[in-house]
Scaffold this active site. Sequence first.
Site, mmCIF file in Angstrom:
data_model
loop_
_atom_site.group_PDB
_atom_site.id
_atom_site.type_symbol
_atom_site.label_atom_id
_atom_site.label_comp_id
_atom_site.label_asym_id
_atom_site.label_seq_id
_atom_site.Cartn_x
_atom_site.Cartn_y
_atom_site.Cartn_z
ATOM 1 N N VAL A 279 10.473 -6.443 3.988
ATOM 2 C CA VAL A 279 11.122 -5.274 3.317
ATOM 3 C C VAL A 279 11.732 -5.915 1.985
ATOM 4 O O VAL A 279 11.697 -5.288 0.831
ATOM 5 C CB VAL A 279 12.413 -4.571 4.179
ATOM 6 N N ALA A 280 12.467 -6.964 2.029
ATOM 7 C CA ALA A 280 13.079 -7.684 0.876
ATOM 8 C C ALA A 280 12.030 -8.019 0.023
ATOM 9 O O ALA A 280 12.362 -7.913 -1.311
ATOM 10 C CB ALA A 280 14.114 -8.860 1.312
ATOM 11 N N ILE A 282 8.672 -7.050 -0.299
ATOM 12 C CA ILE A 282 7.717 -6.180 -0.823
ATOM 13 C C ILE A 282 8.145 -5.218 -1.959
ATOM 14 O O ILE A 282 9.194 -4.510 -1.555
ATOM 15 C CB ILE A 282 6.989 -5.423 0.129
ATOM 16 N N ASP A 326 -5.492 14.322 -39.480
ATOM 17 C CA ASP A 326 -5.861 15.626 -40.559
ATOM 18 C C ASP A 326 -5.006 15.171 -42.101
ATOM 19 O O ASP A 326 -3.870 14.377 -41.872
ATOM 20 C CB ASP A 326 -5.327 16.773 -39.927
ATOM 21 N N ASN A 705 17.785 -5.271 -1.181
ATOM 22 C CA ASN A 705 16.699 -4.620 -1.584
ATOM 23 C C ASN A 705 16.873 -3.087 -1.787
ATOM 24 O O ASN A 705 16.160 -2.425 -2.744
ATOM 25 C CB ASN A 705 15.666 -5.164 -0.643
ATOM 26 N N ASP A 709 19.331 -2.895 -5.740
ATOM 27 C CA ASP A 709 18.200 -3.227 -6.647
ATOM 28 C C ASP A 709 17.647 -2.404 -7.602
ATOM 29 O O ASP A 709 17.441 -2.686 -8.882
ATOM 30 C CB ASP A 709 17.147 -3.690 -5.580
HETATM 31 P P1 ATP Z 1 -7.686 19.509 -42.715
HETATM 32 O O1 ATP Z 1 -8.833 18.987 -41.959
HETATM 33 O O2 ATP Z 1 -7.001 18.030 -43.101
HETATM 34 O O3 ATP Z 1 -6.657 20.271 -42.057
HETATM 35 P P2 ATP Z 1 -8.468 21.429 -44.530
HETATM 36 O O4 ATP Z 1 -7.499 22.270 -44.048
HETATM 37 O O5 ATP Z 1 -9.028 21.321 -45.768
HETATM 38 O O6 ATP Z 1 -8.272 20.020 -44.126
HETATM 39 P P3 ATP Z 1 -10.404 22.815 -43.302
HETATM 40 O O7 ATP Z 1 -9.625 24.051 -42.703
HETATM 41 O O8 ATP Z 1 -11.421 22.496 -42.234
HETATM 42 O O9 ATP Z 1 -9.784 21.742 -43.485
HETATM 43 O O10 ATP Z 1 -11.114 23.377 -44.712
HETATM 44 C C1 ATP Z 1 -12.322 22.850 -45.094
HETATM 45 C C2 ATP Z 1 -12.597 23.650 -46.342
HETATM 46 O O11 ATP Z 1 -12.845 25.181 -46.370
HETATM 47 C C3 ATP Z 1 -11.475 23.478 -47.602
HETATM 48 O O12 ATP Z 1 -11.484 22.321 -48.513
HETATM 49 C C4 ATP Z 1 -11.422 24.831 -48.294
HETATM 50 O O13 ATP Z 1 -12.462 24.651 -49.359
HETATM 51 C C5 ATP Z 1 -12.200 25.971 -47.217
HETATM 52 N N1 ATP Z 1 -11.069 26.746 -46.860
HETATM 53 C C6 ATP Z 1 -10.150 26.426 -46.246
HETATM 54 N N2 ATP Z 1 -9.156 27.438 -45.588
HETATM 55 C C7 ATP Z 1 -10.152 28.396 -45.988
HETATM 56 C C8 ATP Z 1 -10.146 29.882 -45.824
HETATM 57 N N3 ATP Z 1 -9.145 30.344 -45.338
HETATM 58 N N4 ATP Z 1 -11.103 30.673 -46.474
HETATM 59 C C9 ATP Z 1 -12.089 30.222 -47.077
HETATM 60 N N5 ATP Z 1 -12.382 28.843 -47.165
HETATM 61 C C10 ATP Z 1 -11.408 27.974 -46.541
#
Ligand code: ATP
Length: 872
Positions: A279-280, A282, A326, A705, A709
């Site tokens: 026991v001690a 393990i 992102d 233990n 412990d």
């Molecule tokens: P991340 O991927 O870093 O979040 P992001 O927001 O630019 O970046 P998306 O949201 O995929 O990535 O957008 C990609 C592209 O789509 C943008 O660069 C823009 O040109 C276009 N976009 C983003 N939002 C809209 C929208 N609401 N309507 C139309 N086009 C859009």
Amino acid sequence: MNTFYNKSVEDTMKLLEVKEGGLKDSELDKRREKYGFNELEEGKKKSVLAVFLSQFQDFLVIILLVAAIVSAFLGKLESAIVILVVVIINAILGTVQHIKAERSLSSLKALSSPIAKVLRNGNRIEIPSREVVVGDIIYLDAGDYISADGRIIENYSLQVNESSLTGESESVLKNTEKINGEDVAIGDRKNMVFSGSFVTYGRAVVLVTDIGMNTEIGKIANLLQNAKEKKTPLQVNLDNFGKKLAIVILVISAVILVLNVVRGTSIIDAFMFAVSLAVAAIPEALSSIVTIVLALGTQKMAKENAIMRRLHAVESLGSISVICSDKTGTLTQNKMTVQQVYTDDKVIQKDHLNKDDQLQKKLVLSSLLCNDAVTVENKEIGDPTEVALVNFGEIYSFDELVIRDKYKRIAEVPFDSDRKLMSTLNEVDNTKMMVTKGALDVLLSRATKIETSKGIEPLTDGHKKEIEKINKEFSSKGLRVLSFGYKPLEDKSTIGIEDENDLIFIGLISMMDPPREESMSAVADCIKAGIKPVMITGDHKITASAIAKQIGILKDESEAMEGYELEKLSDEELKAIVENISVYARVSPEHKIRIVRAWQEKGNVVAMTGDGVNDGPALKQADVGIAMGITGTEVAKDAAAMVLADDNFSTIVKSISNGRSIYENIKNSIKFLLSGNTAGILSVLYATLFALPIPFAPVHLLFINLLTDSLPAIAIGLEPHNKNIMDRKPRNINIPILNKEFGIEVLLEGLIIAIVTMISFHIGLSTGNHEVAMVMAFATLCLSRLFHGFNCRSKQSIFKVGVFANPFVWYAVILGVALLTIVLTVKPIMGIFEVVPLNLSQYISVYSLALIPFVLIQLYKLIFVKSTDSDK
Ligand code: ATP
């Protein structure tokens, strides 16, 4: 039971007694009483008593209980009682620890519980999904988990993944049409949505028809209830190690049992001794100590905005060598403001637009129509890109709601980050117009004409070059650019992706999304800590590179790559260059998974952020998938191991540092337990080999233990962060926690403790009194193990990391010393623990000897351990 797919929307509303503006607060109680909460009954939680009883299922405890019974039969009632008392106290301690760990884990779960958007009292609000009742009107958008079954009452190209119910992984296109018939299969109920499925595209408004266990998933929920929280790899590793060690110790105990019997000890005494030695020695507490330290560590991380959804990810966090993040909202503030506009061959600053200019007005109106964001009472609701456009419209006194009422929306193709476009079909002066906005490269490839003050003309290569030049100018300043186009579609009442062509280009709007203030220092911390930050964004390459440069992710333009370039590479080719790329622009979610894999194949541990519905696979593939808490979809959160409550990149870096510390603390706790146990077993082996009398009474080993412990082990797990923890390279995940170096340290430290214990035993034996010798050995072992707790706090000396920096170790050691003092001095208890009184000089010997391992090891650390040294 009612079925709703074969009823019209009106009939369903009537049947469920729901009016236009949704339910009123006054109706909720009645409905909740009738239908309960919207939750699946979880597999029953263990009661406190059940947890307590389960402590007795441990193999060692069973051995002890057998030993107690045997000794009771042989007339040694006292030792039987002692064993029972110790076992019970140990079980109480175990129960308290188990409940504490469970509580902190379930409070973590509550932090990441899903929400639903509902219409109540005429207002759209967000509530925990658990509070949805039958009759609620809920809004669904792409990326939402559906929290109840419901009849669709408004549909905008809704597509739903129902694989959790039907096994079918293709998305189902939904509509609002009534279905005639009975017994329609779930997969064919196109006008219904079901709890447990999620929206992959489009949006809808839904009337809730069933909740909780009455939903389709509720009916099969029994299948899901038994899903247990899996053990972490470290726990599995330790369990396996513990099992192997247990076998070795049992063999040693058996040998010692035989030797003692041969030497004339009575069978019962030899048996009791062998049992207590097992026991001690393990280390049965290893796995539970890991759970407790992890649970307490994750609680602290939650306060710092990193909510861990899977415990095992805490272990991986410490060895992350790449963070794929992102851009928008994570590295930048996601507070967009329009800066400039380009139309009719002119770049115009945001507040110099001319409202009477038809084209400029058309551009601003388009940006409000092809847009879902609203500002209500100064509150901005919707995608920040679109909010920026709404705010921009306000400069020209356009109210988005008035405009949208005037030019009614008839249909739409929602934005998605693969297509990078959004379109709406609106009624404009008795005709219909499709307005499209999106990424310039995509939109320009779909445009064939351009409108300028001269009218509409074909879009030539010359036009394209000029537009691209302006786009480049905007982007190189780190601005995000949206482009706009339209086309008349008089005879249409719906639109689809196939209509997004033959567009008339009207202009560009650029917006600024400044980097977060903390991003720069967080990126620098990352690089110092040997972690590579990589930006992955849907945005334009030049914009992304400009921002990446500002915050230190990218040094040279050659480190940036676009999605289309990546597409051309084979997996092997990508793997070959992946280490040279710091920015991926214009990527789609599918690219993310390839990037993660390429890094992993290079032997890295990868963290990947994501927010969209399509990010799920990449989040799962990453070693630590991280979802955005504010902007992330429910689907992304569900796939992730960690949720960032503040969407902030610097929080990721902070949690890596937490992950590193937690791992190190766990390692130190394990070291404390193992080295102490080693000391016990080495002492006994020594006494047996040299034919000395038994050095401890069985209760002595049990006392150490089981009682003195585990608290220091937990306290060591609470050691505050080492300030230098981010000055080191990431831990190599392939080196196991119990490696050779660690094993040698455990053995050496155990040996030192064993030596002082045996010296103490010999001093005791020299008085000619075996009982005194046993008490001295017992007290020395117990105290030196407690003092050794300070040694195990850090690889560094405590005089470097702060003598009082971890008060918990002090509390645990003081409590241990107090318990021992009671056992050594309080009359009735002395008897129970087979303790005889010691005189002053014996006490002095015990305390001096017990301090020796502490002094020696601290001296060693002060002299030989450099301040940059860390555990490997
Ligand atoms: P991340 O991927 O870093 O979040 P992001 O927001 O630019 O970046 P998306 O949201 O995929 O990535 O957008 C990609 C592209 O789509 C943008 O660069 C823009 O040109 C276009 N976009 C983003 N939002 C809209 C929208 N609401 N309507 C139309 N086009 C859009």
